[in-house]
Design a protein around this motif. Structure first.
Motif, PDB file in Angstrom:
ATOM      1  N   ALA A  19      -7.019  -6.515   1.841  1.00 26.26           N
ATOM      2  CA  ALA A  19      -6.686  -5.547   0.796  1.00 26.26           C
ATOM      3  C   ALA A  19      -5.933  -4.360   1.378  1.00 26.26           C
ATOM      4  O   ALA A  19      -4.968  -3.875   0.797  1.00 26.26           O
ATOM      5  CB  ALA A  19      -7.956  -5.080   0.085  1.00 26.26           C
ATOM      6  N   CYS A  20      -6.334  -3.872   2.533  1.00 28.28           N
ATOM      7  CA  CYS A  20      -5.637  -2.753   3.172  1.00 28.28           C
ATOM      8  C   CYS A  20      -4.231  -3.160   3.562  1.00 28.28           C
ATOM      9  O   CYS A  20      -3.280  -2.413   3.380  1.00 28.28           O
ATOM     10  CB  CYS A  20      -6.388  -2.282   4.418  1.00 28.28           C
ATOM     11  SG  CYS A  20      -7.939  -1.461   4.045  1.00 28.28           S
ATOM     12  N   ASP A  21      -4.069  -4.337   4.106  1.00 28.61           N
ATOM     13  CA  ASP A  21      -2.764  -4.808   4.528  1.00 28.61           C
ATOM     14  C   ASP A  21      -1.832  -4.950   3.332  1.00 28.61           C
ATOM     15  O   ASP A  21      -0.673  -4.568   3.378  1.00 28.61           O
ATOM     16  CB  ASP A  21      -2.924  -6.147   5.248  1.00 28.61           C
ATOM     17  CG  ASP A  21      -1.636  -6.603   5.895  1.00 28.61           C
ATOM     18  OD1 ASP A  21      -0.887  -5.740   6.394  1.00 28.61           O
ATOM     19  OD2 ASP A  21      -1.382  -7.816   5.904  1.00 28.61           O
ATOM     20  N   LYS A  22      -2.334  -5.450   2.222  1.00 34.40           N
ATOM     21  CA  LYS A  22      -1.522  -5.633   1.029  1.00 34.40           C
ATOM     22  C   LYS A  22      -1.075  -4.299   0.467  1.00 34.40           C
ATOM     23  O   LYS A  22       0.048  -4.146   0.012  1.00 34.40           O
ATOM     24  CB  LYS A  22      -2.315  -6.411  -0.023  1.00 34.40           C
ATOM     25  CG  LYS A  22      -1.510  -6.729  -1.257  1.00 34.40           C
ATOM     26  CD  LYS A  22      -2.331  -7.516  -2.247  1.00 34.40           C
ATOM     27  CE  LYS A  22      -1.529  -7.798  -3.498  1.00 34.40           C
ATOM     28  NZ  LYS A  22      -2.312  -8.461  -4.504  1.00 34.40           N
ATOM     29  N   ALA A  23      -1.928  -3.290   0.500  1.00 44.16           N
ATOM     30  CA  ALA A  23      -1.596  -1.974  -0.048  1.00 44.16           C
ATOM     31  C   ALA A  23      -0.449  -1.325   0.705  1.00 44.16           C
ATOM     32  O   ALA A  23       0.312  -0.550   0.148  1.00 44.16           O
ATOM     33  CB  ALA A  23      -2.826  -1.074  -0.020  1.00 44.16           C
ATOM     34  N   GLU A  24      -0.290  -1.621   1.982  1.00 43.78           N
ATOM     35  CA  GLU A  24       0.756  -0.996   2.784  1.00 43.78           C
ATOM     36  C   GLU A  24       2.093  -1.712   2.669  1.00 43.78           C
ATOM     37  O   GLU A  24       3.090  -1.213   3.136  1.00 43.78           O
ATOM     38  CB  GLU A  24       0.312  -0.929   4.250  1.00 43.78           C
ATOM     39  CG  GLU A  24      -0.876  -0.017   4.480  1.00 43.78           C
ATOM     40  CD  GLU A  24      -0.644   1.395   3.977  1.00 43.78           C
ATOM     41  OE1 GLU A  24       0.441   1.961   4.213  1.00 43.78           O
ATOM     42  OE2 GLU A  24      -1.546   1.931   3.319  1.00 43.78           O
ATOM     43  N   ARG A  25       2.135  -2.870   2.072  1.00 41.97           N
ATOM     44  CA  ARG A  25       3.384  -3.614   1.922  1.00 41.97           C
ATOM     45  C   ARG A  25       4.064  -3.204   0.633  1.00 41.97           C
ATOM     46  O   ARG A  25       3.816  -3.754  -0.426  1.00 41.97           O
ATOM     47  CB  ARG A  25       3.121  -5.113   1.905  1.00 41.97           C
ATOM     48  CG  ARG A  25       2.718  -5.646   3.239  1.00 41.97           C
ATOM     49  CD  ARG A  25       2.665  -7.160   3.195  1.00 41.97           C
ATOM     50  NE  ARG A  25       1.922  -7.643   4.338  1.00 41.97           N
ATOM     51  CZ  ARG A  25       1.189  -8.706   4.343  1.00 41.97           C
ATOM     52  NH1 ARG A  25       1.053  -9.425   3.246  1.00 41.97           N
ATOM     53  NH2 ARG A  25       0.547  -9.083   5.430  1.00 41.97           N
ATOM     54  N   LEU A  26       4.941  -2.234   0.740  1.00 49.15           N
ATOM     55  CA  LEU A  26       5.677  -1.760  -0.421  1.00 49.15           C
ATOM     56  C   LEU A  26       7.078  -2.339  -0.387  1.00 49.15           C
ATOM     57  O   LEU A  26       7.596  -2.697   0.664  1.00 49.15           O
ATOM     58  CB  LEU A  26       5.748  -0.230  -0.405  1.00 49.15           C
ATOM     59  CG  LEU A  26       4.409   0.504  -0.426  1.00 49.15           C
ATOM     60  CD1 LEU A  26       4.632   1.996  -0.256  1.00 49.15           C
ATOM     61  CD2 LEU A  26       3.664   0.223  -1.715  1.00 49.15           C
ATOM     62  N   GLU A  27       7.708  -2.405  -1.558  1.00 48.47           N
ATOM     63  CA  GLU A  27       9.099  -2.834  -1.598  1.00 48.47           C
ATOM     64  C   GLU A  27       9.936  -1.853  -0.792  1.00 48.47           C
ATOM     65  O   GLU A  27       9.535  -0.719  -0.554  1.00 48.47           O
ATOM     66  CB  GLU A  27       9.579  -2.873  -3.045  1.00 48.47           C
ATOM     67  CG  GLU A  27       8.897  -3.939  -3.872  1.00 48.47           C
ATOM     68  CD  GLU A  27       9.360  -3.908  -5.316  1.00 48.47           C
ATOM     69  OE1 GLU A  27      10.550  -3.626  -5.566  1.00 48.47           O
ATOM     70  OE2 GLU A  27       8.528  -4.145  -6.184  1.00 48.47           O
ATOM     71  N   GLU A  28      11.124  -2.269  -0.405  1.00 46.75           N
ATOM     72  CA  GLU A  28      11.984  -1.448   0.457  1.00 46.75           C
ATOM     73  C   GLU A  28      12.326  -0.096  -0.160  1.00 46.75           C
ATOM     74  O   GLU A  28      12.513   0.883   0.545  1.00 46.75           O
ATOM     75  CB  GLU A  28      13.265  -2.231   0.775  1.00 46.75           C
ATOM     76  CG  GLU A  28      14.054  -1.669   1.907  1.00 46.75           C
ATOM     77  CD  GLU A  28      13.316  -1.683   3.246  1.00 46.75           C
ATOM     78  OE1 GLU A  28      13.595  -0.792   4.059  1.00 46.75           O
ATOM     79  OE2 GLU A  28      12.483  -2.568   3.478  1.00 46.75           O
ATOM     80  N   ASP A  29      12.394  -0.008  -1.493  1.00 45.85           N
ATOM     81  CA  ASP A  29      12.771   1.245  -2.149  1.00 45.85           C
ATOM     82  C   ASP A  29      11.580   1.966  -2.782  1.00 45.85           C
ATOM     83  O   ASP A  29      11.751   2.868  -3.598  1.00 45.85           O
ATOM     84  CB  ASP A  29      13.844   0.989  -3.206  1.00 45.85           C
ATOM     85  CG  ASP A  29      13.412   0.002  -4.275  1.00 45.85           C
ATOM     86  OD1 ASP A  29      12.340  -0.643  -4.125  1.00 45.85           O
ATOM     87  OD2 ASP A  29      14.139  -0.150  -5.267  1.00 45.85           O
ATOM     88  N   VAL A  30      10.370   1.595  -2.393  1.00 48.35           N
ATOM     89  CA  VAL A  30       9.156   2.222  -2.933  1.00 48.35           C
ATOM     90  C   VAL A  30       8.433   2.943  -1.798  1.00 48.35           C
ATOM     91  O   VAL A  30       8.239   2.398  -0.718  1.00 48.35           O
ATOM     92  CB  VAL A  30       8.231   1.174  -3.583  1.00 48.35           C
ATOM     93  CG1 VAL A  30       6.935   1.801  -4.055  1.00 48.35           C
ATOM     94  CG2 VAL A  30       8.952   0.486  -4.740  1.00 48.35           C
TER      95      VAL A  30
END
Length: 124
Positions: A19-30
């Motif tokens: 869950a922590c890893d997923k939260a840090e994966r933002l789109e390139e422009d987010v």
């Protein structure tokens, strides 16, 4: 009983890490930013602070080169940010670079900031 408890602990740790890893994966422009307050310079948008880890990713969204001071402060004018946020609140922004027609004209007697154009915003 100990084996079941151990399995539950391992599973909860595994799900927590995922869950922590997923939260840090933002789109390139987010980007996740901290709202600082209304801007008093140019461009005339509210001021936000970007994270240290976002500086490299942010470089493709700004028209000016980063000054030495920007790297320390990470303060940017977020043009088109419309929400009413409190100082220190975390906000998620989808941004884009200013088009050539939108590049602001700034007077010499106001503070100048690096600026981005906000497409979408979400309060955290």
């Amino acid at each position: 009983m100990k084996a079941i408890l151990l399995k539950l602990i391992i599973l909860s740790l595994l799900f927590g890490l995922l869950a922590c890893d997923k939260a840090e994966r933002l789109e390139e422009d987010v980007f996740r930013v901290t709202f600082l307050g209304e801007g008093n310079g140019c461009p005339s948008g509210p001021l936000v602070r970007f994270g240290k880890n976002d500086i490299d990713r942010l470089e493709r969204f700004v028209h000016v080169e980063f000054s030495e001071g920007f790297g320390d402060q990470r303060v940017i004018s977020a043009v088109n940010l419309k929400g009413a946020y409190r100082e220190g609140q975390t906000v998620t922004l989808k941004i884009r670079k200013f088009t050539d027609e939108e590049v602001p004209f700034c007077l010499a007697h106001v503070p100048w900031y690096v600026g981005v154009y906000v497409l979408e915003e979400y309060a955290d």
